[in-house]
Design an enzyme around this catalytic site. Structure first.
Site, mmCIF file in Angstrom:
data_model
loop_
_atom_site.group_PDB
_atom_site.id
_atom_site.type_symbol
_atom_site.label_atom_id
_atom_site.label_comp_id
_atom_site.label_asym_id
_atom_site.label_seq_id
_atom_site.Cartn_x
_atom_site.Cartn_y
_atom_site.Cartn_z
ATOM 1 N N GLY A 10 0.837 -1.204 0.000
ATOM 2 C CA GLY A 10 0.000 0.000 0.000
ATOM 3 C C GLY A 10 0.868 1.248 0.000
ATOM 4 O O GLY A 10 1.910 1.277 0.643
ATOM 5 N N ARG A 71 0.938 -4.945 -5.151
ATOM 6 C CA ARG A 71 1.056 -6.004 -4.141
ATOM 7 C C ARG A 71 1.539 -7.300 -4.805
ATOM 8 O O ARG A 71 1.231 -8.394 -4.355
ATOM 9 C CB ARG A 71 -0.285 -6.207 -3.434
ATOM 10 C CG ARG A 71 -0.731 -4.984 -2.601
ATOM 11 C CD ARG A 71 -1.767 -5.363 -1.568
ATOM 12 N NE ARG A 71 -2.361 -4.207 -0.911
ATOM 13 C CZ ARG A 71 -1.848 -3.613 0.164
ATOM 14 N NH1 ARG A 71 -0.716 -4.045 0.675
ATOM 15 N NH2 ARG A 71 -2.453 -2.574 0.717
ATOM 16 N N ASP A 102 5.508 -5.503 5.713
ATOM 17 C CA ASP A 102 5.937 -6.861 6.032
ATOM 18 C C ASP A 102 5.989 -7.771 4.790
ATOM 19 O O ASP A 102 6.892 -8.595 4.660
ATOM 20 C CB ASP A 102 4.971 -7.450 7.070
ATOM 21 C CG ASP A 102 5.626 -8.573 7.848
ATOM 22 O OD1 ASP A 102 6.683 -8.320 8.462
ATOM 23 O OD2 ASP A 102 5.107 -9.700 7.814
ATOM 24 N N THR A 125 4.676 1.582 6.639
ATOM 25 C CA THR A 125 3.236 1.327 6.695
ATOM 26 C C THR A 125 2.550 2.359 7.581
ATOM 27 O O THR A 125 3.092 2.736 8.623
ATOM 28 C CB THR A 125 2.867 -0.079 7.236
ATOM 29 O OG1 THR A 125 1.454 -0.139 7.453
ATOM 30 C CG2 THR A 125 3.554 -0.434 8.543
ATOM 31 N N ASP A 127 0.109 1.585 9.202
ATOM 32 C CA ASP A 127 -0.451 0.786 10.303
ATOM 33 C C ASP A 127 0.450 0.762 11.546
ATOM 34 O O ASP A 127 0.003 0.390 12.624
ATOM 35 C CB ASP A 127 -0.687 -0.663 9.855
ATOM 36 C CG ASP A 127 -1.605 -0.756 8.649
ATOM 37 O OD1 ASP A 127 -2.354 0.201 8.408
ATOM 38 O OD2 ASP A 127 -1.556 -1.780 7.948
ATOM 39 N N ASP A 129 2.656 -1.316 12.352
ATOM 40 C CA ASP A 129 2.624 -2.653 12.961
ATOM 41 C C ASP A 129 3.845 -3.506 12.630
ATOM 42 O O ASP A 129 3.773 -4.734 12.660
ATOM 43 C CB ASP A 129 1.337 -3.390 12.537
ATOM 44 C CG ASP A 129 1.258 -3.614 11.033
ATOM 45 O OD1 ASP A 129 2.094 -3.049 10.309
ATOM 46 O OD2 ASP A 129 0.361 -4.342 10.586
ATOM 47 N N ARG A 171 -5.365 -2.555 9.689
ATOM 48 C CA ARG A 171 -5.340 -4.017 9.572
ATOM 49 C C ARG A 171 -5.523 -4.697 10.912
ATOM 50 O O ARG A 171 -6.486 -4.399 11.586
ATOM 51 C CB ARG A 171 -4.036 -4.448 8.909
ATOM 52 C CG ARG A 171 -4.369 -4.995 7.567
ATOM 53 C CD ARG A 171 -3.343 -5.758 6.857
ATOM 54 N NE ARG A 171 -3.813 -5.820 5.488
ATOM 55 C CZ ARG A 171 -3.083 -5.691 4.426
ATOM 56 N NH1 ARG A 171 -1.789 -5.483 4.532
ATOM 57 N NH2 ARG A 171 -3.616 -5.763 3.236
#
Ligand code: F6P
Length: 344
Positions: A10, A71, A102, A125, A127, A129, A171
């Site tokens: 992304g 992706r 990741d 990211t 996120d 994460d 996510r």
């Protein structure tokens, strides 16, 4: 030295800051840089453009990635990995900087393990994460976008005496929802890491209404699970890396809150707005620094490594250490947030 770079997964604010940092660092030492277009797809196809330092000052404030992204997973088809290696050799590259989350870094790690492929990673990211780094660039911009959106939604929620549910990305990690919740004085926050207590949420909203608060703000992470519905997903489709598309909890929750509390409720899914537009100053600085240090790792031929932020320092770690572990929200942040939203 001829260095290629790619951005995968992304898109994310400050990818261009990283690209600029790598280009400048490599060029300063007499090297040349190239961008592979659209993530691993460009690496497989050998689709590359030259990147010159003189042209990269203009990209610092641009959202997205000038290289495009995808992706694509080269390990999905055995022949793609072979094609990737052939393209890399044909174009005469000495090293690759892979900028991604990741999935992208997982491919980099595997290429290094399988072929000693000369690759360095940069974690990305919204996120937040990824393991081994305190913050990923893009996260700060994203929580600022959520914050600005909630500031606007609050005025209309108040005018109409409504509860507004805001669905955020993230996510399977609640970083965006929790930080945005703290930054906006949300009445309740739902994250994937903890079981959602619907009773409690509705009771907090009702009690606050009874105490005189004329509106409510609920922030729900897209990966939060509701006791009855479980994980809410927009579609059963999965991408090249096996991820299902999340989304839909905002609507489910708004219906549920309205039914249970009798308070009028609306929802907003912020979606890809959270990844768009110019990066924050924090992300521009972080992205630039990560790019510089990734360039340095390449110059020192420290392959199979990635850069990371620890405290205020940019450090390096092995891709093997960093990849494959979802970094959940540190629940201490939720306990702090709850000082506000678990009490009326
Ligand atoms: O990983 C970043 C992210 O924005 C997630 O928060 C979200 O679930 C996902 O990507 C959306 O992916 P896509 O852009 O493929 O819809």
């Amino acid at each position: 030295m001829k260095v290629a770079m790619l951005t995968g997964g992304g898109d994310c604010p400050a990818l261009n800051a990283v690209i600029r940092g790598v280009v400048r660092t490599i060029s300063n030492q007499g090297g040349e840089c190239y961008g592979l277009l659209e993530g691993w797809r460009g690496a497989i196809q050998g689709n590359a453009i030259p990147l010159k330092p003189q042209e990269t000052d203009e990209i610092l404030d641009k959202g997205g990635t000038i290289l495009g992204s995808s992706r694509t997973n080269p390990y999905k088809k055995a022949e793609s990995v072979q094609q990737l290696r052939e393209s890399f050799a044909r174009l005469g590259f000495d090293a690759l900087v892979a900028i991604g989350g990741d999935d992208t870094l997982g491919v980099a790690k595997k290429l290094y393990e399988d072929f000693q492929f000369p690759v360095v990673g940069v974690p990305k990211t919204i996120d937040n994460d990824l393991d081994c780094t305190d913050y990923t660039f893009g996260f700060d911009t994203s929580i600022n976008i959520v914050m600005e959106s909630v500031d606007r939604l609050r005025t209309t929620a108040e005018s109409h005496r409504r509860v507004m549910v805001i669905e955020t990305m993230g996510r399977h990690a609640g970083w965006i929802a929790c930080f945005a919740g703290i930054a906006t004085a949300a009445d309740y926050v739902l994250i994937p890491e903890e079981e959602v207590n619907v009773e409690e949420m509705c009771s907090v909203l009702k009690q606050r209404r009874a105490a005189g608060k004329k509106y409510g703000i609920v922030i729900a992470s897209e990966g939060a699970k509701l006791p009855q519905e479980g994980l809410v997903t927009d579609t059963a489709e999965v991408d090249d890396f096996g991820h299902v598309r999340l989304g839909g909890i905002g609507k489910t929750l708004a219906d549920l809150i309205e039914r249970r509390t009798g308070i009028e409720c609306r929802y907003v899914t912020l979606g890809h707005l959270q990844r768009g537009g110019p990066p924050s100053a924090f992300d521009r600085v972080l992205g630039t620094r990560l790019g510089i240090h990734a360039g340095r790792l390449v110059l020192e031929k420290k392959f199979g490594m990635m850069v990371a932020l620890r405290g205020l320092k940019i450090v390096s770690d092995t891709l093997a250490n960093a990849v494959g572990r979802n970094r959940e929200l540190d629940l201490e942040f939720m306990r702090e947030a709850e000082e506000f939203y678990k009490h009326v």
